[in-house]
Design an enzyme around this catalytic site. Structure first.
Site, short mmCIF file in Angstrom:
data_model
loop_
_atom_site.label_atom_id
_atom_site.label_comp_id
_atom_site.label_asym_id
_atom_site.label_seq_id
_atom_site.Cartn_x
_atom_site.Cartn_y
_atom_site.Cartn_z
CG HIS A 102 5.52 32.05 31.23
ND1 HIS A 102 5.76 32.41 32.56
CD2 HIS A 102 4.24 31.59 31.19
CE1 HIS A 102 4.67 32.16 33.28
NE2 HIS A 102 3.74 31.68 32.48
NE ARG A 106 -1.20 33.43 39.56
CZ ARG A 106 0.09 33.56 39.30
NH1 ARG A 106 0.48 33.92 38.10
NH2 ARG A 106 0.99 33.31 40.23
CG HIS A 142 16.72 40.46 34.75
ND1 HIS A 142 16.18 39.98 35.92
CD2 HIS A 142 16.97 39.38 33.97
CE1 HIS A 142 16.11 38.66 35.86
NE2 HIS A 142 16.58 38.27 34.69
#
Length: 302
Positions: A102, A106, A142
């Site tokens: 995911h 924004r 990561h």
């Protein structure tokens, strides 16, 4: 800034969907343009029943108008107007050895009735949800996140990794949704960082996405798996659904601003199981995953 970032996410959507279609090699993203009656709209791209991807979406939107009463209360503001744009994606591979991913980037603005900006900020992140955990995949994901963060601040990776672990947490289950990544929100201009600085950081993370995920998908997409392992994938997908419908702020915002329901719920996997009181056998890979999800790990210290 809003025009600049909206152009960026349009280009990023093209880049990501092209990369994923290449990996899948069977299905392509179907595009759906939509408009929001109150203002704005979006470009939804969905892929289903592919060679590698069972279901996925890479969506962009730019919506504006009067901030609904429910969101005024949430943000603790009076009657204001808003603009919000972003890219949100979820990819659910067929193979249970390949993780779900995911990501979201924004930008948000609020205006007074004179049309002046009274607040603005960036948010976003990217996170990984494996069903069978390969440590090297977690380390790769990561590491890519850290490299992107370190270009903008040494404190960013540990801070936003921690926020990700805290946010993507199914409190009612006492476990993380996945193995985390990055999560940041309300990234506003300060004396030390301008809104342009935040733009540079958020786009750096966005640009790192394909490098973080596509090599993992390539490595796992053709591994053999059993029907029992497929069942486990669907049981764990149930936890994914629980988080999105119970805890996720993005889903809540979309529903409360009369967002497009098909795009909001695009993140849900196509096949899911809920089995009563399902507990994996001790000392199995499934049990190991559950134990790791109970307490976040510093993957880069491995």
């Amino acid at each position: 800034m809003k025009e600049k970032f909206y152009q960026y996410i349009q280009n990023l959507q093209d880049e990501i969907t092209t990369a994923l279609e290449k990996v899948d090699a069977k299905a392509t993203f179907q595009e759906d343009l939509w408009e929001r009656p109150e203002g704005g709209g979006g470009r939804t791209r969905v892929i289903e029943n592919g060679g590698v991807i069972e279901k996925g979406g890479v969506n962009i939107s730019a919506v504006h108008g009067s901030l609904p009463k429910t969101m005024q209360a949430y943000f603790k503001v009076e009657d204001v107007d808003f603009f919000a744009c972003g890219l949100s994606l979820v990819i659910h591979p067929k193979n249970p050895m390949a993780p779900t991913v995911h990501a979201n980037w924004r930008y948000f603005e609020m205006y007074n009735k004179q049309g002046e900006i009274v607040d603005q900020w960036f948010g976003g992140g990217q996170d990984l949800t494996p069903y069978y955990l390969f440590d090297e995949d977690a380390i790769h994901f990561h590491s890519t996140c850290k490299i992107a963060c370190d270009k903008h601040g040494a404190e960013f990776y540990p801070l936003y990794k921690q926020k990700c672990d805290e946010y993507f947490y199914n409190a009612h289950r006492g476990e993380g949704r996945g193995i985390g990544g990055l999560f940041f929100d309300y990234c506003k201009a300060t004396q030390d960082r301008s809104i342009d600085d935040w733009y540079a950081f958020v786009t750096e993370v966005g640009n790192s996405f394909t490098s973080a995920y596509v090599p993992i998908l390539e490595k796992r997409k053709n591994l053999e798996f059993t029907e029992a392992q497929r069942d486990w994938q669907e049981i764990r997908r149930g936890r994914y659904v629980e988080f999105n419908l119970v805890h996720d702020k993005g889903t809540l915002f979309g529903l409360k601003t009369n967002g497009r329901i098909e795009s909001i719920l695009m993140s849900l996997p196509p096949s899911v199981q809920w089995r009563y009181n399902h507990v994996p056998e001790p000392e199995t890979e499934e049990a190991r995953l559950i134990e790791i999800l109970k307490k976040p790990i510093d993957w880069l210290a491995q």
